[in-house]
Design a protein around this motif. Structure first.
Motif, short mmCIF file in Angstrom:
data_model
loop_
_atom_site.label_atom_id
_atom_site.label_comp_id
_atom_site.label_asym_id
_atom_site.label_seq_id
_atom_site.Cartn_x
_atom_site.Cartn_y
_atom_site.Cartn_z
N THR A 169 0.83 -1.20 0.00
CA THR A 169 0.00 0.00 0.00
C THR A 169 0.86 1.25 0.00
O THR A 169 0.61 2.20 -0.74
CB THR A 169 -0.92 0.01 1.23
OG1 THR A 169 -1.72 -1.17 1.24
CG2 THR A 169 -1.82 1.23 1.24
N LYS A 172 2.40 1.74 -3.46
CA LYS A 172 1.43 2.20 -4.46
C LYS A 172 1.09 3.68 -4.26
O LYS A 172 0.99 4.45 -5.22
CB LYS A 172 0.16 1.37 -4.36
CG LYS A 172 0.29 -0.05 -4.89
CD LYS A 172 -1.04 -0.78 -4.74
CE LYS A 172 -0.97 -2.19 -5.27
NZ LYS A 172 -2.26 -2.92 -5.11
N GLU A 175 3.42 7.18 -5.25
CA GLU A 175 3.49 7.77 -6.59
C GLU A 175 4.91 7.83 -7.12
O GLU A 175 5.25 8.67 -7.95
CB GLU A 175 2.88 9.18 -6.60
CG GLU A 175 1.37 9.16 -6.34
CD GLU A 175 0.73 10.51 -6.54
OE1 GLU A 175 1.47 11.46 -6.89
OE2 GLU A 175 -0.47 10.63 -6.37
N SER A 179 8.03 0.56 -11.37
CA SER A 179 7.53 -0.58 -12.13
C SER A 179 8.63 -1.22 -12.95
O SER A 179 9.53 -0.57 -13.46
CB SER A 179 6.42 -0.12 -13.08
OG SER A 179 6.89 0.91 -13.92
N ASN A 188 -0.23 -2.39 -11.54
CA ASN A 188 -0.53 -1.35 -10.55
C ASN A 188 0.44 -0.19 -10.65
O ASN A 188 0.06 0.97 -10.51
CB ASN A 188 -0.48 -1.95 -9.15
CG ASN A 188 -1.55 -3.01 -8.94
OD1 ASN A 188 -2.65 -2.89 -9.47
ND2 ASN A 188 -1.22 -4.04 -8.21
N PHE A 189 1.71 -0.51 -10.90
CA PHE A 189 2.71 0.53 -10.97
C PHE A 189 2.61 1.33 -12.26
O PHE A 189 2.89 2.53 -12.28
CB PHE A 189 4.11 -0.07 -10.81
CG PHE A 189 4.37 -0.56 -9.43
CD1 PHE A 189 4.34 -1.92 -9.16
CD2 PHE A 189 4.62 0.33 -8.40
CE1 PHE A 189 4.57 -2.38 -7.88
CE2 PHE A 189 4.84 -0.12 -7.12
CZ PHE A 189 4.81 -1.48 -6.85
N ALA A 192 -0.03 3.74 -11.63
CA ALA A 192 0.50 4.82 -10.80
C ALA A 192 1.35 5.77 -11.64
O ALA A 192 1.32 6.98 -11.47
CB ALA A 192 1.32 4.25 -9.65
#
Length: 237
Positions: A169, A172, A175, A179, A188-189, A192
């Motif tokens: 969490t 993520k 910011e 990745s 997810n990255f 972001a």
């Protein structure tokens, strides 16, 4: 004859007594040697402990007086150890680490981590915070060094954190683009990253608008000065 026999018995008794005394003397001598050895060993141990304590006290005194020489420690180089990250990414992580290291001691402790998670909008319980630290706490000191902080993003990018992990969490919500194409959780990255790029574009657009506004104001000032000079010239003719 009887007297001769008695004399032999007396001589025999004297020999036995003499040998007994010699044995006792030998035993006493052995005990004395052992005691002396133990005493010498205790003396050496005491001297060693005393020297160590004395060295520590001297070191503490030098520190208090500002005369202590810095001790050589293993130098941590994040750029060589975490080669999967660019220099810019590591700089971003370092800025974030320093932002929440309110004690300026080079560590993020439990309370500082609590504040960080609250600022990121993902508050954790006391137990949750302790578990977050435990996941990357390699030296078991109960707080995060900068290297351990980088391990959070390393593990997140490599897909080594559970979905319900507080560290995932944190990664993520930070910011910071960490990745790596093809690893678990990279989607997810990338999301972001897109969000960060969107924010950056908006920021750049605002800066450009301000610059255009300043240019327009400068042009207006030039026109006003030119008009004033023309008007002044007309009155002076």
């Amino acid at each position: 004859m009887a007297s001769e026999e008695l004399a032999q018995k007396l001589q025999r008794r004297l020999q036995l007594e003499d040998s007994g005394v010699a044995a006792e003397d030998e035993a006493e001598a052995a005990k004395g040697t052992a005691a002396a050895g133990e005493a010498a060993e205790r003396s050496c141990l005491t001297a060693s402990a005393g020297a160590e304590l004395s060295a520590k006290l001297c070191r503490r005194q030098d520190i208090n007086e500002g005369a202590a020489q810095p001790r050589r420690v293993a130098v941590f180089n994040p750029y060589t150890e975490f080669k999967e990250f660019s220099r810019r990414q590591i700089k971003d992580m370092e800025r974030m680490f320093r932002l929440y290291d309110s004690g300026r001691d080079g560590y993020i402790d439990l309370m500082e981590l609590k504040l960080m998670m609250e600022k990121l909008g993902a508050p954790q319980t006391h137990l949750g915070l302790k578990n977050m630290i435990k996941e990357v706490d390699e030296d078991f000191d109960g707080k995060l060094s900068f290297r351990e902080f980088l391990l959070i993003f390393h593990k997140a990018a490599a897909g080594e954190l559970e979905e319900d992990s507080g560290l995932l969490t944190l990664a993520k919500l930070s910011e910071i683009d960490v990745s790596i194409e093809g690893v678990k959780g990279a989607k997810n990255f990338f999301e972001a990253k897109a969000q960060a790029l969107s924010s950056a574009s908006k920021f750049e657009a605002e800066i450009k608008a301000e610059q255009d506004e300043r240019k327009r104001e400068e042009e207006e000032r030039k026109h006003r000065r030119a008009a004033f000079r023309e008007l002044k010239s007309a009155f002076t003719q």
